[in-house]
Design an enzyme around this catalytic site. Sequence first.
Site, short mmCIF file in Angstrom:
data_model
loop_
_atom_site.label_atom_id
_atom_site.label_comp_id
_atom_site.label_asym_id
_atom_site.label_seq_id
_atom_site.Cartn_x
_atom_site.Cartn_y
_atom_site.Cartn_z
CG HIS A 158 9.19 21.72 -63.73
ND1 HIS A 158 10.79 21.57 -64.14
CD2 HIS A 158 8.27 21.90 -64.41
CE1 HIS A 158 10.41 21.56 -65.72
NE2 HIS A 158 9.09 22.08 -65.85
CB SER A 279 10.31 5.53 -34.71
OG SER A 279 11.80 6.74 -33.84
CE LYS A 285 9.69 10.28 -38.33
NZ LYS A 285 9.83 10.70 -39.32
CD GLU A 292 11.49 5.54 -45.77
OE1 GLU A 292 10.90 6.38 -45.49
OE2 GLU A 292 11.40 4.01 -44.91
#
Length: 459
Positions: A158, A279, A285, A292
Amino acid sequence: MSDKKLWSGRFNEPTDAFVEAFTASVEFDQRLYKYDIQGSIAHAKMLCQQGILTAAERDAIVSGLEQITETIEQGSFQWSVELEDVHMNVESALTTAIGDAGKKLHTGRSRNDQVATDIRLYMRDEIEIIRSEIKRLQLALLDLAEREAETILPGFTHLQTAQPITFGHHMMAWFEMLQRDRERLADCNKRVNIMPLGAAALAGTTYPIDRHYTAELLGFDRPSENSLDSVSDRDFAIEFSAAAALIMMHLSRFSEELIIWSSAQFGFVELSDSFCTGSSIMPQKKNPDVPELIRGKSGRIFGHLMALLTLMKGQPLAYNKDNQEDKEPLFDTVDNLKGSLKVFADMIPAISCRHDAMRSAAMQGFATATDLADYLVRKGLPFRDAHEVVGTAVAKCVEKGCDLADLELAELQEFSDSIEQDVFDYLTLEGSVAARDHIGGTAPNQVRAAIARARSTLN
Ligand code: ARG
């Protein structure tokens, strides 16, 4: 019209220009040229062996087709939309090059069995490449698992801290999934590697063909049993697409973990700079773009599976033009699957583990609570009572803001007088993982044994 259609005999009016472009597949099926030519060469050899073509005709066809292969590979072949598809483009070029013998190549076959043969030859090759990319990824996982066989991190259920596990064990979980993926493709290939050629348009042909010989020349396991089935069904492509969807589902889950793990909040792993991007606005970043993108690509692969199923479901026997729509989803599946596997196999060796972050995460969240319960069971408590005792101890820790191993012996003994000094051996992370010492368990020596077994299955 520059190229006369090969089927124009019964037509009086030319094809509408838009319809011609709309129905053509050459723009995408030209990638099958190699298989189309391979199939034609085998077909011509068989026709000659059966006395349907002369040796001179066969030789002219074979060398003409070899010449066409070269022209295509040099990029100077003139593909024509008027000639609709790869099959008629190649055949027409052959006839231009060698004359009447070229017109005899299509004896005893149809584009319907031809295209089914081409796709199967193509898929057989691609399955082989995909299987070896999966294997490369598996080998990378074995090396990483070996390197980090003893590294401890929290295991989750979980997405809540559950029990300590070893990083090697975690990597071996992905290994197992990929092993099934590779097996599934090998199994799929058994049904791909069957030869439709000779089914002709749908009913077979009146010429005395030898399908066993053609199958042998093309390396197929055997000729297909039923001509109607051979030219119409694309279940083998759907099956492949389902296997591809499962692989992408696995890669997507794995990507999701890498994304979470490489976040500042987790900080369990660091992905190599070469697999991340920055970024344009936020200078701090480092984004995990590769995982992704793979997670995102799983969507289109699942979509292609649905497209192929839907393409097939309404078709009566035998061949229907609907089947021309099988190629783009199939090709896109192959391309993106291969790309995803390649980049994953390259990315894995460059992962570095942040041992401290993993360890301190495992120290929080009461990862060894089950170990304390098991300890009490060994001291004679029924498991349910032990569960209750540990639950109370956890509640106390939550109140104090500490972990179980931070409690003094006397404090622990308030919960049960069966607790003794040796409890701390079980509350440590090392003790916890080492105790799960059976096949399939997370103990480092079990992980090493699993790696050794995996290496011998891979070889
Ligand atoms: N381009 C067609 C396809 O991909 C080849 C077979 C065409 N057959 C036909 N009878 N129109 O399916």
